[in-house]
Design a protein around this motif. Structure first.
Motif, PDB file in Angstrom:
ATOM      1  N   PHE A  65       0.846  -1.188   0.000  1.00  0.00           N
ATOM      2  CA  PHE A  65       0.000   0.000   0.000  1.00  0.00           C
ATOM      3  C   PHE A  65       0.884   1.242   0.000  1.00  0.00           C
ATOM      4  N   ARG A  66       0.448   2.275  -0.710  1.00  0.00           N
ATOM      5  CA  ARG A  66       1.174   3.536  -0.776  1.00  0.00           C
ATOM      6  C   ARG A  66       0.323   4.618  -0.124  1.00  0.00           C
ATOM      7  N   HIS A  67       0.730   5.039   1.074  1.00  0.00           N
ATOM      8  CA  HIS A  67      -0.034   6.060   1.797  1.00  0.00           C
ATOM      9  C   HIS A  67       0.631   7.420   1.612  1.00  0.00           C
ATOM     10  N   PRO A  68      -0.156   8.476   1.332  1.00  0.00           N
ATOM     11  CA  PRO A  68       0.453   9.783   1.040  1.00  0.00           C
ATOM     12  C   PRO A  68       1.181  10.401   2.223  1.00  0.00           C
ATOM     13  N   ARG A  69       0.885   9.980   3.455  1.00  0.00           N
ATOM     14  CA  ARG A  69       1.515  10.587   4.640  1.00  0.00           C
ATOM     15  C   ARG A  69       2.634   9.735   5.222  1.00  0.00           C
ATOM     16  N   VAL A  70       2.484   8.421   5.197  1.00  0.00           N
ATOM     17  CA  VAL A  70       3.472   7.570   5.879  1.00  0.00           C
ATOM     18  C   VAL A  70       4.336   6.765   4.922  1.00  0.00           C
ATOM     19  N   GLY A  71       3.994   6.714   3.633  1.00  0.00           N
ATOM     20  CA  GLY A  71       4.811   5.987   2.669  1.00  0.00           C
ATOM     21  C   GLY A  71       4.279   4.598   2.357  1.00  0.00           C
ATOM     22  N   VAL A  72       5.148   3.768   1.767  1.00  0.00           N
ATOM     23  CA  VAL A  72       4.769   2.416   1.338  1.00  0.00           C
ATOM     24  C   VAL A  72       4.783   1.462   2.530  1.00  0.00           C
ATOM     25  N   LEU A  73       3.739   0.629   2.623  1.00  0.00           N
ATOM     26  CA  LEU A  73       3.643  -0.381   3.676  1.00  0.00           C
ATOM     27  C   LEU A  73       3.563  -1.760   3.048  1.00  0.00           C
ATOM     28  N   GLN A  74       4.353  -2.697   3.558  1.00  0.00           N
ATOM     29  CA  GLN A  74       4.257  -4.102   3.162  1.00  0.00           C
ATOM     30  C   GLN A  74       3.507  -4.843   4.264  1.00  0.00           C
ATOM     31  N   LEU A  75       2.321  -5.333   3.934  1.00  0.00           N
ATOM     32  CA  LEU A  75       1.459  -5.935   4.941  1.00  0.00           C
ATOM     33  C   LEU A  75       1.030  -7.334   4.513  1.00  0.00           C
ATOM     34  N   SER A  76       1.016  -8.234   5.463  1.00  0.00           N
ATOM     35  CA  SER A  76       0.560  -9.602   5.213  1.00  0.00           C
ATOM     36  C   SER A  76      -0.911  -9.711   5.590  1.00  0.00           C
ATOM     37  N   ALA A  77      -1.738 -10.154   4.630  1.00  0.00           N
ATOM     38  CA  ALA A  77      -3.183 -10.233   4.851  1.00  0.00           C
ATOM     39  C   ALA A  77      -3.565 -11.607   5.385  1.00  0.00           C
ATOM     40  N   THR A  78      -4.387 -11.619   6.420  1.00  0.00           N
ATOM     41  CA  THR A  78      -4.884 -12.860   7.008  1.00  0.00           C
ATOM     42  C   THR A  78      -6.395 -12.779   7.154  1.00  0.00           C
ATOM     43  N   SER A  79      -7.110 -13.816   6.689  1.00  0.00           N
ATOM     44  CA  SER A  79      -8.565 -13.860   6.780  1.00  0.00           C
ATOM     45  C   SER A  79      -9.000 -14.869   7.829  1.00  0.00           C
ATOM     46  N   LEU A  80      -9.928 -14.478   8.669  1.00  0.00           N
ATOM     47  CA  LEU A  80     -10.476 -15.363   9.697  1.00  0.00           C
ATOM     48  C   LEU A  80     -11.990 -15.363   9.587  1.00  0.00           C
ATOM     49  N   TRP A  81     -12.597 -16.573   9.527  1.00  0.00           N
ATOM     50  CA  TRP A  81     -14.057 -16.652   9.532  1.00  0.00           C
ATOM     51  C   TRP A  81     -14.563 -16.325  10.925  1.00  0.00           C
ATOM     52  N   THR A  82     -15.718 -15.668  11.003  1.00  0.00           N
ATOM     53  CA  THR A  82     -16.224 -15.185  12.284  1.00  0.00           C
ATOM     54  C   THR A  82     -17.291 -16.087  12.887  1.00  0.00           C
ATOM     55  N   GLY A  83     -17.535 -17.248  12.324  1.00  0.00           N
ATOM     56  CA  GLY A  83     -18.553 -18.136  12.869  1.00  0.00           C
ATOM     57  C   GLY A  83     -18.309 -19.565  12.450  1.00  0.00           C
ATOM     58  N   PRO A  84     -19.150 -20.491  12.902  1.00  0.00           N
ATOM     59  CA  PRO A  84     -18.978 -21.900  12.549  1.00  0.00           C
ATOM     60  C   PRO A  84     -19.245 -22.172  11.080  1.00  0.00           C
ATOM     61  N   ASN A  85     -20.049 -21.350  10.400  1.00  0.00           N
ATOM     62  CA  ASN A  85     -20.319 -21.504   8.978  1.00  0.00           C
ATOM     63  C   ASN A  85     -19.612 -20.402   8.205  1.00  0.00           C
ATOM     64  N   PRO A  86     -19.269 -20.648   6.943  1.00  0.00           N
ATOM     65  CA  PRO A  86     -18.680 -19.580   6.137  1.00  0.00           C
ATOM     66  C   PRO A  86     -19.609 -18.379   6.092  1.00  0.00           C
ATOM     67  N   GLY A  87     -19.061 -17.212   6.246  1.00  0.00           N
ATOM     68  CA  GLY A  87     -19.855 -15.998   6.256  1.00  0.00           C
ATOM     69  C   GLY A  87     -18.930 -14.807   6.242  1.00  0.00           C
ATOM     70  N   PRO A  88     -19.254 -13.744   6.981  1.00  0.00           N
ATOM     71  CA  PRO A  88     -18.346 -12.603   7.041  1.00  0.00           C
ATOM     72  C   PRO A  88     -16.972 -13.036   7.541  1.00  0.00           C
ATOM     73  N   LYS A  89     -15.945 -12.381   7.010  1.00  0.00           N
ATOM     74  CA  LYS A  89     -14.592 -12.701   7.443  1.00  0.00           C
ATOM     75  C   LYS A  89     -13.952 -11.470   8.046  1.00  0.00           C
ATOM     76  N   LEU A  90     -13.062 -11.710   8.986  1.00  0.00           N
ATOM     77  CA  LEU A  90     -12.281 -10.644   9.567  1.00  0.00           C
ATOM     78  C   LEU A  90     -10.927 -10.649   8.864  1.00  0.00           C
ATOM     79  N   LEU A  91     -10.641  -9.579   8.163  1.00  0.00           N
ATOM     80  CA  LEU A  91      -9.401  -9.455   7.412  1.00  0.00           C
ATOM     81  C   LEU A  91      -8.476  -8.504   8.149  1.00  0.00           C
ATOM     82  N   SER A  92      -7.289  -8.992   8.520  1.00  0.00           N
ATOM     83  CA  SER A  92      -6.332  -8.155   9.237  1.00  0.00           C
ATOM     84  C   SER A  92      -5.026  -8.086   8.458  1.00  0.00           C
ATOM     85  N   TYR A  93      -4.294  -6.985   8.679  1.00  0.00           N
ATOM     86  CA  TYR A  93      -3.020  -6.769   7.993  1.00  0.00           C
ATOM     87  C   TYR A  93      -1.918  -6.599   9.038  1.00  0.00           C
ATOM     88  N   THR A  94      -0.885  -7.410   8.944  1.00  0.00           N
ATOM     89  CA  THR A  94       0.245  -7.304   9.858  1.00  0.00           C
ATOM     90  C   THR A  94       1.496  -6.912   9.085  1.00  0.00           C
TER      91      THR A  94
END
Length: 284
Positions: A233-262
């Motif tokens: 990602f290229r942010h105009p204030r802080v510069g380029v960020l290299q982030l690893s994306a991880t998806s987590l399902w939020t329930g016992p069945n497939p549905g909305p996912k929580l996507l986080s960047y580390t």
């Protein structure tokens, strides 16, 4: 019971998908002679039928979106004849109305517990999405990662819409072309379960009208399974960020996912902390 209109839409999508897969395969890929008078791009219908050991008339009807019964055995043969990968094979079975052992049961409720998880992940950006790429909730760092999400109307808080139409969001994605293609392919794979639903069709229609890039990519009928990846990602204030994306399902069945960047490296971690500070100042 599935409505006739739903079945018609699904058969039409299946027919278009089969044609797109057939036309991309060269005769040489499947051990057939090209011949001097070939006009059809890729394989002919009768060649697919021969490779899959199914009737030519039956396969032709399938590509014409006729209302015919499709058995799992025949779907397997067609998938092998068309050299479908795992994601494409799954897409084929869904469109054909085959029994899915894990049907999608999305719940879009954002509970207080989920909102607390999003807050606790700061300064790491995190967002809750459904399979249509609607942004259901997000933390303050994510709100400033690609644009000011808080300033957008709710109907525009969709990652597909933003990736194809929003200038600031698009400028923040370092490899925009590849990102758009991957997103559209994942979206099409997810849409197989919802092909006749008004909200999904409305989003496709809106994108088709607004974006020539979307029209071109959508016509290619690519599908992909979700995968984790490092994103730039290229942010105009802080510069380029290299982030690893991880998806987590939020329930016992497939549905909305929580996507986080580390952060991938220490520089990205420091820049994320700067971004979190900027977001906090904006809220304050």
């Amino acid at each position: 019971m599935t409505a006739p209109r739903d079945n018609t839409a699904r058969r039409a999508e299946l027919a278009a998908f089969l044609r797109s897969r057939r036309e991309r395969i060269t005769p040489e890929q499947v051990g057939l002679p090209r011949g001097a008078r070939r006009r059809t791009p890729g394989l002919r219908r009768e060649e697919v039928a021969h490779l899959g050991a199914v009737g030519v008339t039956w396969y032709t009807w399938l590509e014409q979106a006729r209302d015919i019964h499709v058995s799992p055995q025949v779907l397997d043969a067609v998938a092998r004849a068309l050299l479908l990968d795992r994601a494409e094979r799954s897409h084929l079975f869904v469109l054909a109305g085959a029994v899915d052992p894990t049907p999608d049961r999305e719940c879009t409720t954002v509970t207080p517990a989920l909102r607390q998880v999003l807050r606790q992940l700061e300064p790491f950006p995190a967002v809750l999405q459904n399979s249509r790429y609607d942004i259901l909730a997000y933390n303050s760092t994510y709100s400033r990662l690609m644009c000011d999400l808080d300033a957008l109307p709710e109907e525009d808080r969709n990652c597909m819409w933003l990736a194809f139409t929003h200038p600031e969001w698009r400028a923040s994605v370092v490899d925009l072309d590849a990102t758009m293609r991957v997103m559209a392919a994942k979206f099409r794979a997810s849409m197989a379960e919802h092909v006749a639903e008004p909200a999904w069709k409305a989003l496709v229609a809106r994108l088709t009208e607004a974006s020539p890039e979307f029209r071109e990519i959508w016509a290619q009928h690519e599908v992909l399974r979700p995968v984790s990846a490092v994103k730039l990602f290229r942010h105009p204030r802080v510069g380029v960020l290299q982030l690893s994306a991880t998806s987590l399902w939020t329930g016992p069945n497939p549905g909305p996912k929580l996507l986080s960047y580390t952060p991938v490296d220490e520089t990205s971690r420091e820049r994320l902390e700067q971004l979190a500070d900027l977001a906090a100042l904006a809220v304050g």
